[in-house]
Scaffold this motif. Structure first.
Motif, PDB file in Angstrom:
ATOM      1  N   TYR A 198     -10.838  -2.141   9.463  1.00  0.00           N
ATOM      2  CA  TYR A 198     -10.080  -0.888   9.382  1.00  0.00           C
ATOM      3  C   TYR A 198     -10.358   0.010  10.589  1.00  0.00           C
ATOM      4  N   TYR A 214      -7.011   2.959   7.507  1.00  0.00           N
ATOM      5  CA  TYR A 214      -8.281   2.922   6.778  1.00  0.00           C
ATOM      6  C   TYR A 214      -8.070   2.653   5.290  1.00  0.00           C
ATOM      7  N   GLU A 215      -6.863   2.866   4.806  1.00  0.00           N
ATOM      8  CA  GLU A 215      -6.580   2.721   3.378  1.00  0.00           C
ATOM      9  C   GLU A 215      -5.836   1.433   3.034  1.00  0.00           C
ATOM     10  N   TYR A 242      -6.743  -1.260   1.854  1.00  0.00           N
ATOM     11  CA  TYR A 242      -7.805  -1.967   1.143  1.00  0.00           C
ATOM     12  C   TYR A 242      -7.375  -3.379   0.782  1.00  0.00           C
ATOM     13  N   ALA A 281      -1.041   4.527   0.749  1.00  0.00           N
ATOM     14  CA  ALA A 281      -1.925   4.585   1.916  1.00  0.00           C
ATOM     15  C   ALA A 281      -1.347   5.532   2.959  1.00  0.00           C
ATOM     16  N   ASP A 282      -2.197   6.355   3.532  1.00  0.00           N
ATOM     17  CA  ASP A 282      -1.770   7.259   4.605  1.00  0.00           C
ATOM     18  C   ASP A 282      -2.219   6.779   5.973  1.00  0.00           C
ATOM     19  N   TRP A 335       0.847  -1.201   0.000  1.00  0.00           N
ATOM     20  CA  TRP A 335       0.000   0.000   0.000  1.00  0.00           C
ATOM     21  C   TRP A 335       0.883   1.252   0.000  1.00  0.00           C
TER      22      TRP A 335
END
Length: 186
Positions: A163, A150-151, A153, A146-147, A143
């Motif tokens: 998440y 929640y990201e 995925y 992704a920050d 990822w």
């Protein structure tokens, strides 16, 4: 020895050695208190991160978890790869209660990688250092944009609650936001 107050009343002073001992005790107490407060600010940010990880787990009743004994190694791997140690620890909380329920046959896989071998074959981790480094690189490479947790995925496909639970652990245990990068969790 005696001294005289106004009005001629005599005041009895204590023995000089007792007075000296009291003064030494007070000064020693002040010195130790001051030194203790002074050294608290002397630790590095990385050491403070380790202590925060450990303290959060201990205060919330998970001090005996396998992960709690290896927070120095966790922080080192996370720092080396720029990934939040709080995110790595929170994922282990969701997946294995901080390592209490690691994958059968691969007990250092405390993140449920590869659904413990039923989805894909994750490597066997012979050391905690190897496991932490693998997880940090895995998050960063899988990822890259992704920050936050929640990201991530697809980490737990079909688990919309996953998440939020990872983010909740980061807040509850360490008062951190869901950030995925080292130092960006405040």
């Amino acid at each position: 020895p005696t001294a005289t107050r106004e009005g001629g009343r005599k005041i009895r002073l204590t023995h000089p050695i007792t007075v000296l001992a009291a003064l030494v005790a007070v000064n020693l107490f002040l010195f130790v208190s001051d030194a203790d407060a002074h050294h608290k600010g002397k630790h590095s940010a990385r050491f403070n991160t380790v202590m925060l990880l450990k303290d959060g787990m201990v205060k919330k009743g998970h001090g005996s978890a396998p992960l709690a004994s290896h927070v120095f190694e966790l922080e080192a791997a996370a720092w080396r790869h720029g990934v939040s140690p709080f995110a790595i620890a929170a994922i282990s909380a969701v997946e294995s209660t901080f390592g209490h329920n690691g994958c059968p046959g691969n007990p250092r896989n405390i993140w449920g990688l590869g659904a413990c071998g039923s989805a894909w074959n994750e490597p066997y981790f012979s050391t905690w250092k190897q496991a932490f480094n693998y997880m940090a690189v895995f998050l960063k490479r899988t990822w890259p944009n992704a920050d936050s947790v929640y990201e991530l995925y697809g980490y737990c496909s079909g688990c919309p609650w996953w998440y939020g639970k990872g983010a909740w652990y980061m807040g509850y245990f360490w008062n951190r936001g869901p950030g995925l990068f080292y130092g960006k969790n405040r």
